[in-house]
Write a protein that holds these residues in place. Sequence first.
Motif, PDB file in Angstrom:
ATOM      1  N   LEU A 248       3.515 -53.068 -12.120  1.00  0.00           N
ATOM      2  CA  LEU A 248       3.025 -52.649 -10.808  1.00  0.00           C
ATOM      3  C   LEU A 248       3.002 -51.131 -10.680  1.00  0.00           C
ATOM      4  N   GLU A 249       3.914 -50.454 -11.361  1.00  0.00           N
ATOM      5  CA  GLU A 249       3.960 -48.996 -11.285  1.00  0.00           C
ATOM      6  C   GLU A 249       2.694 -48.344 -11.836  1.00  0.00           C
ATOM      7  N   ARG A 250       1.903 -49.111 -12.600  1.00  0.00           N
ATOM      8  CA  ARG A 250       0.638 -48.593 -13.136  1.00  0.00           C
ATOM      9  C   ARG A 250      -0.554 -49.063 -12.308  1.00  0.00           C
ATOM     10  N   ALA A 251      -0.293 -49.465 -11.065  1.00  0.00           N
ATOM     11  CA  ALA A 251      -1.362 -50.053 -10.237  1.00  0.00           C
ATOM     12  C   ALA A 251      -2.536 -49.111 -10.066  1.00  0.00           C
ATOM     13  N   GLY A 252      -2.278 -47.822  -9.834  1.00  0.00           N
ATOM     14  CA  GLY A 252      -3.382 -46.890  -9.652  1.00  0.00           C
ATOM     15  C   GLY A 252      -4.288 -46.834 -10.857  1.00  0.00           C
ATOM     16  N   GLU A 253      -3.697 -46.726 -12.021  1.00  0.00           N
ATOM     17  CA  GLU A 253      -4.461 -46.663 -13.263  1.00  0.00           C
ATOM     18  C   GLU A 253      -5.258 -47.948 -13.486  1.00  0.00           C
ATOM     19  N   VAL A 254      -4.610 -49.089 -13.232  1.00  0.00           N
ATOM     20  CA  VAL A 254      -5.259 -50.380 -13.479  1.00  0.00           C
ATOM     21  C   VAL A 254      -6.399 -50.617 -12.497  1.00  0.00           C
ATOM     22  N   LEU A 255      -6.149 -50.378 -11.212  1.00  0.00           N
ATOM     23  CA  LEU A 255      -7.195 -50.610 -10.216  1.00  0.00           C
ATOM     24  C   LEU A 255      -8.375 -49.665 -10.408  1.00  0.00           C
ATOM     25  N   ARG A 256      -8.110 -48.443 -10.814  1.00  0.00           N
ATOM     26  CA  ARG A 256      -9.199 -47.511 -11.087  1.00  0.00           C
ATOM     27  C   ARG A 256     -10.010 -47.941 -12.311  1.00  0.00           C
ATOM     28  N   ALA A 257      -9.317 -48.425 -13.337  1.00  0.00           N
ATOM     29  CA  ALA A 257     -10.022 -48.901 -14.533  1.00  0.00           C
ATOM     30  C   ALA A 257     -10.930 -50.072 -14.190  1.00  0.00           C
ATOM     31  N   CYS A 258     -10.445 -50.954 -13.335  1.00  0.00           N
ATOM     32  CA  CYS A 258     -11.258 -52.095 -12.914  1.00  0.00           C
ATOM     33  C   CYS A 258     -12.450 -51.623 -12.082  1.00  0.00           C
ATOM     34  N   GLU A 259     -12.223 -50.609 -11.269  1.00  0.00           N
ATOM     35  CA  GLU A 259     -13.302 -50.025 -10.471  1.00  0.00           C
ATOM     36  C   GLU A 259     -14.394 -49.450 -11.372  1.00  0.00           C
ATOM     37  N   ARG A 260     -13.993 -48.728 -12.424  1.00  0.00           N
ATOM     38  CA  ARG A 260     -14.978 -48.175 -13.366  1.00  0.00           C
ATOM     39  C   ARG A 260     -15.712 -49.281 -14.094  1.00  0.00           C
ATOM     40  N   TYR A 261     -14.993 -50.321 -14.477  1.00  0.00           N
ATOM     41  CA  TYR A 261     -15.614 -51.436 -15.188  1.00  0.00           C
ATOM     42  C   TYR A 261     -16.732 -52.050 -14.345  1.00  0.00           C
ATOM     43  N   VAL A 262     -16.442 -52.279 -13.082  1.00  0.00           N
ATOM     44  CA  VAL A 262     -17.433 -52.884 -12.192  1.00  0.00           C
ATOM     45  C   VAL A 262     -18.645 -51.976 -12.034  1.00  0.00           C
TER      46      VAL A 262
END
Length: 495
Positions: A248-262
């Motif tokens: 969960l501490e990497r949420a920003g990185e993960v959610l941003r990566a998913c945003e770029r993917y989309v």
Amino acid sequence: MNETYPRGADPASSGPISGEQHRKPVDPGLPRPLLDHFASRLNGRLILPQDPDYEPARALWNGMIDRRPALVARCRGDDDVVASVNFARDNGLPLAVRGGGHGVAGQAVCDGGLVVDLSEMTDTDVDPEGSTARAQGGCTLGDLDRATQRHGLAAPVGVVSATGIAGLTLSGGMGWLRRKYGLSCDNLISARVVTADGKLLTASGSENQDLFWAIRGGGGNFGVVTAFDYRLHPVGPEVFLCHVYYPLERAGEVLRACERYVAEAPEEAAPLAVLGRIPKAEAYPAAVHGQPFVAILAVSTGAGEDAAEVGGRALRPLREVTEPLCDLSEHTAYTEAQKFLDDDYPDGRLYYWKSVNAPELSDKLIERLTQHTAAAPSPDSTIDVWYQGGAMARVGEQATAFANRGVPYLFGIEGNWDHQADSERNLTWVRDTFADLRHFSTGGIYLNFPGFLEEGEQLLREGYGGNYERLSAVKTKYDPGNLFRLNANIQPTSY
């Protein structure tokens, strides 16, 4: 406005009451000969409170809901539905409609009234040549998926197989295919609808067009839909399921990566990010049980013999954002991918969900998502981030009744817990999280995740968006007496 309330809740307040559970009388005060005559007209059967199968007939998936109807009409066809609607209207009974019984707001059962139960109406007829399917109103997603996948086809539906197609479709219907093929309601070709006057109508692009427009997003306000005709698409039969958990501490990185993917990938997948805590279940490595996570879930949407392989390559960036806690991704049948979340939502658990639309995924919003996730009193509660866009956003805002199509993010706040004693804490968490996330919203909710609409008409109007007045006009035409009011209710102007 007719609202629904959780077990033990006082309709005059938004909080639970102590002491005995809230009960209403179940005797409709109707003479027995009248009930017997009604029962004799049904091809199905009429279930009364004294009957041995009354308790399971009134039970819903959401264990918060504890209502006692006076009558349950278990229908077997359109004629039974017509008879039931006429009986409720003519005798002044509250009327609820049960399809799959999986709606989180529990509006499929009412106190002291008549439940039109479609659970035995589950026939599905697939036309593989025309890529269409007709499914009766009691079908679940699993029923429809099994029938269509025999032909390598699928209708865009939801993500939990026990969900009923009716409530899902009438309020939109978001699933793994939403970015490639649109919402469930976008793929509705026509429907058979029993209206408040007891007429059986066809609603389509050529018949009763105003009703057809309204049922694609306007909920169950306009009648009982006894059959849905869907447009189908080639999917599977094997797909790739992305199911990866990050800290969960990497949420920003993960959610941003998913945003770029989309933003960069074709509309081959519609990711769902989930923030929560890893269950203590055999499916997960024991070393990570209980750890807070942000997961990325997605299902590839290609078709053919190599669909799973191609899908696996397409979804690989979502599995390589950072070091995962665990990666349960796999090749699997589409029907199995449609069921992989089922165990997280067992019958009888207590559920209370709300939703918030947001125009952007700001750093501050991500921070609040992680804070609220960590504060959840139940280890089974989650906050879900639905990445929108694609096909569902290309449909015009007024083309169907479903509103807020262009909003890129939907946040589902899911309170899921097991014991009544914990209800107050979990209700409070959902409400507090909702109130906070609303600060990041430009308005609107998803009416399949409505909470109990304690906030009243303002929030309801946001859910229907700019289509509310037109929906009210259609409601006035087809249900001027507001017989169908146990829903996210649109008031007819004549009521």
